[in-house]
Design a protein around this motif. Sequence first.
Motif, PDB file in Angstrom:
ATOM      1  N   UNK A  69       0.886  -0.854   0.115  1.00  0.00           N
ATOM      2  CA  UNK A  69       0.184   0.133   0.119  1.00  0.00           C
ATOM      3  C   UNK A  69       0.987   1.673   0.334  1.00  0.00           C
ATOM      4  N   UNK A  70       0.078   2.545  -0.698  1.00  0.00           N
ATOM      5  CA  UNK A  70       0.614   3.823  -0.148  1.00  0.00           C
ATOM      6  C   UNK A  70       1.723   3.915   1.132  1.00  0.00           C
ATOM      7  N   UNK A  71       1.073   3.384   2.162  1.00  0.00           N
ATOM      8  CA  UNK A  71       1.521   3.352   3.841  1.00  0.00           C
ATOM      9  C   UNK A  71       2.017   2.166   4.152  1.00  0.00           C
ATOM     10  N   UNK A  72       3.273   1.432   3.359  1.00  0.00           N
ATOM     11  CA  UNK A  72       4.685   0.604   3.430  1.00  0.00           C
ATOM     12  C   UNK A  72       5.581   1.230   2.736  1.00  0.00           C
ATOM     13  N   UNK A  73       4.680   1.421   0.626  1.00  0.00           N
ATOM     14  CA  UNK A  73       5.927   2.194   0.151  1.00  0.00           C
ATOM     15  C   UNK A  73       6.636   3.773   1.320  1.00  0.00           C
ATOM     16  N   UNK A  74       5.422   4.463   1.738  1.00  0.00           N
ATOM     17  CA  UNK A  74       5.676   5.511   2.565  1.00  0.00           C
ATOM     18  C   UNK A  74       6.939   4.941   3.783  1.00  0.00           C
ATOM     19  N   UNK A  75       6.952   3.712   4.325  1.00  0.00           N
ATOM     20  CA  UNK A  75       7.312   3.727   6.089  1.00  0.00           C
ATOM     21  C   UNK A  75       9.054   2.589   4.308  1.00  0.00           C
ATOM     22  N   UNK A  76       9.066   2.266   3.539  1.00  0.00           N
ATOM     23  CA  UNK A  76      10.441   1.664   2.883  1.00  0.00           C
ATOM     24  C   UNK A  76      11.420   3.284   2.672  1.00  0.00           C
ATOM     25  N   UNK A  77      10.485   4.871   2.700  1.00  0.00           N
ATOM     26  CA  UNK A  77      11.500   5.979   2.231  1.00  0.00           C
ATOM     27  C   UNK A  77      11.423   5.935   3.632  1.00  0.00           C
TER      28      UNK A  77
END
Length: 210
Positions: A69-77
Motif C-alpha cells: 500500500x501507499x503507507x508501506x511504500x512510505x515506510x520503505x522511504x
Amino acid sequence: MNSAIVALLHCFLLADFIQSAPISPSDPSALIEGAERAKTLVEKILRDVPAVHAATVTIEGLTLDSAHTANLQMMVTSLGIPPAPVLKPLSESFTLDVCVSRMSAGSRLYQMILEVLSGRLSGLSDLQADLRDLQTHITKMKEAFQLGVIEVDQNQNQNQNLDLASRLHGNYGVQVAAHLTLTQLRSFCHDLIRSLRAVATYRPRPAGAH
C-alpha cells in the motif's frame, strides 16, 4: 536518500561502467560448481522465508503476498531500506563479472539489514547464516572467474547499519521493516536463481568472436 545509500548505488553504477569484454574463467568447472551450490542455497532461503515471516511478523493482515500500500511504500522511504541491486540477463553490457558483483552486493546488503533487525527480533539467525554461506559461494565464483569486483567500503556499510537502526521506533516499525526486508529478499532470491542458472550454463566466447 542518505549518503550511505547514494555511495552504495554509486559503486553499483561504477562497477557497470568499468566492465569491458568478458574474461575467460581460469577454472570453468569451479565457476559452474559454485553457481550450482549457490543456487541450492538460494532455493533453501526461498523455502525458509515464509516460515521466518510468519514467526517474526505478527501484524494482522501483513503477509508475504500483501499488496504494498501507499503507507508501506512510505515506510520503505522513512526507514531508508534500499532496494537490492538489479540483476539482468547476461549480455555484452551486463557481463558475467557485473552480474556476480551485484549478487555479492545484494547478499551482503540483506545480511547487513537482517543483522540490524536481529537486535530487535528473534528468528532471523538461520537466514543470516545462509546469507553468509551464500556470500562464501559467490566469493568462490569470483575467484574462479578472476573478477576484479569493486567492494563497498566497510565504513559505508556500518553507517548504513546505524542509520537503519536509528529509524526503528517501536515494535510496529520493526515488524514492518522485517516484512519489507523479507519481501524484498524473496524477490531478490528469485532473480538470483535466474542469474545463477545463466552462470551455470555460461560459456565464454572464443577470442575474436563477434
